[in-house]
Design a protein around this motif. Structure first.
Motif, mmCIF file in Angstrom:
data_model
loop_
_atom_site.group_PDB
_atom_site.id
_atom_site.type_symbol
_atom_site.label_atom_id
_atom_site.label_comp_id
_atom_site.label_asym_id
_atom_site.label_seq_id
_atom_site.Cartn_x
_atom_site.Cartn_y
_atom_site.Cartn_z
ATOM 1 N N GLN A 2 0.836 -1.200 0.000
ATOM 2 C CA GLN A 2 0.000 0.000 0.000
ATOM 3 C C GLN A 2 0.868 1.246 0.000
ATOM 4 O OE1 GLN A 2 -1.253 -1.783 3.615
ATOM 5 N NE2 GLN A 2 -1.263 0.141 4.683
ATOM 6 N N SER A 3 0.351 2.307 -0.592
ATOM 7 C CA SER A 3 1.079 3.568 -0.637
ATOM 8 C C SER A 3 0.081 4.705 -0.694
ATOM 9 C CB SER A 3 2.010 3.622 -1.848
ATOM 10 O OG SER A 3 1.266 3.588 -3.039
ATOM 11 N N TYR A 25 -4.384 6.799 -3.112
ATOM 12 C CA TYR A 25 -3.825 5.648 -2.416
ATOM 13 C C TYR A 25 -3.783 4.452 -3.354
ATOM 14 C CZ TYR A 25 -8.581 3.922 -2.120
ATOM 15 O OH TYR A 25 -9.833 3.480 -2.441
ATOM 16 N N TYR A 27 -4.070 0.416 -2.867
ATOM 17 C CA TYR A 27 -4.366 -0.646 -1.910
ATOM 18 C C TYR A 27 -5.298 -1.636 -2.573
ATOM 19 C CZ TYR A 27 -5.295 -2.851 2.562
ATOM 20 O OH TYR A 27 -5.389 -3.744 3.589
ATOM 21 N N ALA A 92 -3.414 9.410 5.291
ATOM 22 C CA ALA A 92 -2.880 8.111 5.710
ATOM 23 C C ALA A 92 -3.867 7.016 5.373
ATOM 24 C CB ALA A 92 -2.567 8.106 7.210
ATOM 25 N N LYS A 102 -1.535 -0.839 10.661
ATOM 26 C CA LYS A 102 -0.352 -0.012 10.527
ATOM 27 C C LYS A 102 -0.685 1.047 9.492
ATOM 28 C CE LYS A 102 2.521 -3.445 9.683
ATOM 29 N NZ LYS A 102 3.822 -4.133 9.424
ATOM 30 N N VAL A 104 0.081 3.942 6.785
ATOM 31 C CA VAL A 104 1.077 4.436 5.848
ATOM 32 C C VAL A 104 0.702 5.882 5.539
ATOM 33 C CG1 VAL A 104 2.046 4.232 3.538
ATOM 34 C CG2 VAL A 104 1.536 2.168 4.873
ATOM 35 N N TYR B 35 7.197 6.592 15.465
ATOM 36 C CA TYR B 35 7.435 7.052 14.107
ATOM 37 C C TYR B 35 8.609 8.034 14.118
ATOM 38 C CZ TYR B 35 2.665 5.529 12.842
ATOM 39 O OH TYR B 35 1.521 4.818 12.609
ATOM 40 N N ARG B 44 7.269 7.702 9.132
ATOM 41 C CA ARG B 44 7.595 6.303 8.878
ATOM 42 C C ARG B 44 7.635 5.539 10.198
ATOM 43 N NH1 ARG B 44 12.996 6.781 5.424
ATOM 44 N NH2 ARG B 44 13.351 8.448 6.965
ATOM 45 N N GLU B 59 8.804 -0.235 9.278
ATOM 46 C CA GLU B 59 9.536 -0.178 7.999
ATOM 47 C C GLU B 59 10.954 0.354 8.122
ATOM 48 O OE1 GLU B 59 8.213 2.922 5.207
ATOM 49 O OE2 GLU B 59 6.840 3.615 6.769
#
Lengths: 115, 115
Positions: A2-3, A25, A27, A92, A102, A104, B35, B44, B59
């Protein structure tokens, strides 16, 4: 993996004008989506979140965001910007139904408000 | 505001020295996170915890270790600080991981400078 992409590093808006901050995103399923705001020298504050249901989400401080599945987007909007909205905004994405969340984060968009 | 404190708030140290950052919460939330925030990278995830003595890597975990001996405290240790670890460190907590209460709340941050 995912980003999250926030394509605008900086945005300048005149006070009283409308605002839209972009977030895309990547995903494999419908994720949890969040917008956070960070004022200078401060931690992050949650503006709003999307889990399911109505795709238009209302948040604090007059912000709203719309989830568009077809565009993989979750753009943040405000109809009239105030000088106090100058801050950095982070989008996010979090996993859904994977047993643990979590987040990202995107790289952020810094909002400048001109008089 | 969620009851999250971080100490110290600012620290300057030299390369090769050990550093421990502390996160303390009064919310009794199960999940805690560390983070780092760097320009151009957003936030991150370094490490996270899903209970007392239960931790896992994020990460960017290389060079960092964590411990959680009590629900309320989550420690981040840099065993031998390097200049690349100069950053702002944020602690976050969340009540849940998969339900509607999984948004993360952030502490005020610790600015660490490694000379």
């Amino acid at each position: 993996a995912q980003s999250v992409t926030q394509p605008d590093i900086h945005i300048t808006v005149s006070e009283g004008a409308s605002l839209e901050l972009r977030c895309n995103y990547s995903y494999g399923a419908t994720p949890y989506l969040f917008w956070y705001v960070q004022s200078p020298g401060q931690g992050l504050q949650l503006l709003l979140k999307y889990f399911s249901g109505d795709t238009l989400v209302q948040g604090i401080k007059g912000f709203e965001a719309e989830f568009k599945r077809s565009q993989s987007s979750f753009n943040l909007r405000k109809p009239s910007v105030h000088w106090s909205d100058a801050a950095e905004y982070f989008c996010a994405v979090g996993p859904l139904n994977t047993g643990f969340q979590k987040l990202v984060f995107g790289t952020g968009t810094r909002l400048l408000v001109s008089p | 505001d969620a009851g999250i404190t971080q100490s110290p708030r600012h620290k300057v140290t030299e390369t090769g020295t050990p550093v421990t950052l502390r996160c303390h919460q009064t919310e009794n939330h199960r999940y805690m996170y560390w983070y780092r925030q760097d320009p151009g990278h957003g936030l991150r995830l370094i490490h996270y915890s899903y209970g007392v003595k239960d931790t896992d890597k994020g990460e960017v975990s290389d060079g960092y270790s964590v411990s959680r001996s009590k629900t309320e405290d989550f420690l981040l240790t840099l065993e031998s600080a390097t200049s690349s670890q100069t950053s702002v460190y944020f602690c976050a907590i969340s009540e849940s991981a998969t339900s509607g209460n999984n948004e993360q709340f952030f502490g005020p941050g610790t600015r660490l400078t490694v000379l």
